[in-house]
Motif scaffolding. Structure first.
Motif, PDB file in Angstrom:
ATOM      1  N   UNK A  37       0.918  -1.323  -0.069  1.00  0.00           N
ATOM      2  CA  UNK A  37       0.021  -0.145   0.097  1.00  0.00           C
ATOM      3  C   UNK A  37       0.693   1.218  -0.004  1.00  0.00           C
ATOM      4  N   UNK A  38       0.489   2.432  -0.838  1.00  0.00           N
ATOM      5  CA  UNK A  38       0.952   3.646  -0.420  1.00  0.00           C
ATOM      6  C   UNK A  38      -0.124   4.628  -0.386  1.00  0.00           C
ATOM      7  N   UNK A  39       0.417   5.715   0.224  1.00  0.00           N
ATOM      8  CA  UNK A  39      -0.691   6.714   0.599  1.00  0.00           C
ATOM      9  C   UNK A  39      -1.410   7.087  -0.681  1.00  0.00           C
ATOM     10  N   UNK A  40      -2.773   7.175  -0.692  1.00  0.00           N
ATOM     11  CA  UNK A  40      -3.808   7.566  -1.675  1.00  0.00           C
ATOM     12  C   UNK A  40      -3.171   6.848  -2.996  1.00  0.00           C
ATOM     13  N   UNK A  82       8.346  14.344  -5.397  1.00  0.00           N
ATOM     14  CA  UNK A  82       7.515  15.209  -6.024  1.00  0.00           C
ATOM     15  C   UNK A  82       6.174  14.470  -6.427  1.00  0.00           C
ATOM     16  N   UNK A  83       6.289  13.252  -6.385  1.00  0.00           N
ATOM     17  CA  UNK A  83       4.966  12.468  -6.779  1.00  0.00           C
ATOM     18  C   UNK A  83       4.153  11.724  -5.490  1.00  0.00           C
ATOM     19  N   UNK A  84       4.745  12.335  -4.271  1.00  0.00           N
ATOM     20  CA  UNK A  84       3.944  11.639  -3.236  1.00  0.00           C
ATOM     21  C   UNK A  84       2.952  12.410  -2.821  1.00  0.00           C
ATOM     22  N   UNK A  85       2.062  11.817  -1.864  1.00  0.00           N
ATOM     23  CA  UNK A  85       0.896  12.388  -1.445  1.00  0.00           C
ATOM     24  C   UNK A  85       1.481  13.377  -0.457  1.00  0.00           C
ATOM     25  N   UNK A  86       0.758  14.411  -0.312  1.00  0.00           N
ATOM     26  CA  UNK A  86       1.484  15.491   0.817  1.00  0.00           C
ATOM     27  C   UNK A  86       0.337  15.835   1.819  1.00  0.00           C
ATOM     28  N   UNK A  87       0.736  15.352   3.025  1.00  0.00           N
ATOM     29  CA  UNK A  87      -0.333  15.896   4.304  1.00  0.00           C
ATOM     30  C   UNK A  87      -0.582  17.335   4.483  1.00  0.00           C
ATOM     31  N   UNK A  88      -1.481  17.834   4.343  1.00  0.00           N
ATOM     32  CA  UNK A  88      -2.010  19.182   4.401  1.00  0.00           C
ATOM     33  C   UNK A  88      -1.214  19.953   5.648  1.00  0.00           C
ATOM     34  N   UNK A  90       1.269  19.577   7.560  1.00  0.00           N
ATOM     35  CA  UNK A  90       2.592  20.049   7.622  1.00  0.00           C
ATOM     36  C   UNK A  90       3.420  20.017   6.228  1.00  0.00           C
ATOM     37  N   UNK A  91       2.737  19.853   5.266  1.00  0.00           N
ATOM     38  CA  UNK A  91       3.412  19.526   3.974  1.00  0.00           C
ATOM     39  C   UNK A  91       4.304  18.345   3.820  1.00  0.00           C
ATOM     40  N   UNK A  92       4.255  17.385   4.583  1.00  0.00           N
ATOM     41  CA  UNK A  92       5.126  16.334   4.343  1.00  0.00           C
ATOM     42  C   UNK A  92       4.640  15.336   3.303  1.00  0.00           C
ATOM     43  N   UNK A  93       5.799  15.224   2.631  1.00  0.00           N
ATOM     44  CA  UNK A  93       5.339  14.124   1.545  1.00  0.00           C
ATOM     45  C   UNK A  93       5.602  12.718   1.807  1.00  0.00           C
ATOM     46  N   UNK A  94       4.541  11.708   1.579  1.00  0.00           N
ATOM     47  CA  UNK A  94       4.864  10.469   2.092  1.00  0.00           C
ATOM     48  C   UNK A  94       5.539   9.528   1.328  1.00  0.00           C
ATOM     49  N   UNK A  95       6.205   9.899   0.201  1.00  0.00           N
ATOM     50  CA  UNK A  95       7.001   9.266  -0.654  1.00  0.00           C
ATOM     51  C   UNK A  95       7.851   8.277   0.006  1.00  0.00           C
ATOM     52  N   UNK A  96       8.729   8.812   1.157  1.00  0.00           N
ATOM     53  CA  UNK A  96       9.796   7.898   1.608  1.00  0.00           C
ATOM     54  C   UNK A  96       9.261   6.998   2.537  1.00  0.00           C
ATOM     55  N   UNK A  97       8.117   7.490   3.084  1.00  0.00           N
ATOM     56  CA  UNK A  97       7.211   6.274   3.889  1.00  0.00           C
ATOM     57  C   UNK A  97       6.653   5.445   2.930  1.00  0.00           C
ATOM     58  N   UNK A  98       6.240   5.623   1.842  1.00  0.00           N
ATOM     59  CA  UNK A  98       5.782   4.622   0.910  1.00  0.00           C
ATOM     60  C   UNK A  98       6.619   3.839   0.313  1.00  0.00           C
ATOM     61  N   UNK A  99       7.858   4.422   0.044  1.00  0.00           N
ATOM     62  CA  UNK A  99       9.000   3.480  -0.645  1.00  0.00           C
ATOM     63  C   UNK A  99       9.640   2.453   0.642  1.00  0.00           C
ATOM     64  N   UNK A 100       9.358   2.988   1.784  1.00  0.00           N
ATOM     65  CA  UNK A 100       9.762   2.131   3.014  1.00  0.00           C
ATOM     66  C   UNK A 100       8.786   0.898   3.240  1.00  0.00           C
ATOM     67  N   UNK A 101       7.540   1.191   3.211  1.00  0.00           N
ATOM     68  CA  UNK A 101       6.551  -0.030   3.026  1.00  0.00           C
ATOM     69  C   UNK A 101       6.622  -0.837   1.880  1.00  0.00           C
ATOM     70  N   UNK A 102       7.071  -0.459   0.757  1.00  0.00           N
ATOM     71  CA  UNK A 102       7.346  -1.231  -0.389  1.00  0.00           C
ATOM     72  C   UNK A 102       8.563  -1.993  -0.056  1.00  0.00           C
ATOM     73  N   UNK A 103       9.545  -1.476   0.455  1.00  0.00           N
ATOM     74  CA  UNK A 103      10.933  -2.092   0.770  1.00  0.00           C
ATOM     75  C   UNK A 103      10.621  -3.259   1.817  1.00  0.00           C
ATOM     76  N   UNK A 104       9.769  -2.919   3.025  1.00  0.00           N
ATOM     77  CA  UNK A 104       9.575  -3.931   3.986  1.00  0.00           C
ATOM     78  C   UNK A 104       8.764  -5.058   3.351  1.00  0.00           C
TER      79      UNK A 104
END
Length: 172
Positions: A37-40, A82-88, A90-104
């Motif tokens: 899974x990835x954000x949005x 630049x392609x990650x979902x951004x939390x309104x 605090x403007x955090x991009x979830x790209x690294x989180x998503x990549x870490x989920x895939x990596x796991x």
């Protein structure tokens, strides 16, 4: 094998043989990565499967990890902020989180296939991007050497050292 057993039996294997890996095992690992899974569902990442002799030589030339030098293949995971979902809030991009989920997912699928790996985070992204220019626009998250564990491979002495539940989980 149930998930808890899989999670507990997985360890960072630093002795990987050069024995070839069956194509169906690599396919199962790839499918586990795709299913993550990835954000949005933005999927702001890329996974590279390094297995040609030329590509393996390139990765070996820019890394210091001995276990990468014997594995017959490896996966590299990178995110694109630049392609990650951004939390309104605090403007955090979830790209690294998503990549870490895939990596796991990749790491646990490797274990589930009876193979061995370790999550390598100690590398020079710039050196890797020099030999693999297609990775230049990505934040490289992890490298996973993949192969069969050598017979004398074993977990490090710290593998089972864990905080107790009271330290690790706070129930509110």
């Amino acid at each position: 094998m149930n998930f808890t057993t899989l999670a507990k039996e997985r360890y960072s294997c630093r002795k990987i043989s050069s024995r070839p890996i069956e194509a169906e095992k690599l396919e199962a690992i790839k499918q586990a990565a795709i299913a993550a899974p990835t954000a949005h569902n933005f999927q702001p990442l890329k996974v590279w499967l390094i297995q040609s002799p030329e590509a393996l030589e390139k990765i070996k030339s820019v890394t210091q990890q001995k276990f990468l030098h014997t594995s017959p293949t490896c996966f590299i995971v990178g995110s694109d902020a630049s392609k990650g979902w951004v939390r309104e809030e605090d403007s955090m991009s979830f790209a690294d989180v998503d990549a870490s989920i895939v990596a796991t997912h990749i790491m646990l699928a490797i274990q589930d296939e009876g193979l061995a790996t370790t999550w390598i985070g100690n590398f020079s992204p710039e050196k890797i991007k020099e030999v693999f220019p297609m990775m230049k626009s990505y934040n490289l998250i992890a490298i996973f050497p993949v192969g069969y564990a050598e017979e004398d491979a074993k977990p490090s002495h710290l593998h089972t050292t864990r905080k107790n539940e009271e330290e690790f989980i706070e129930t509110l």
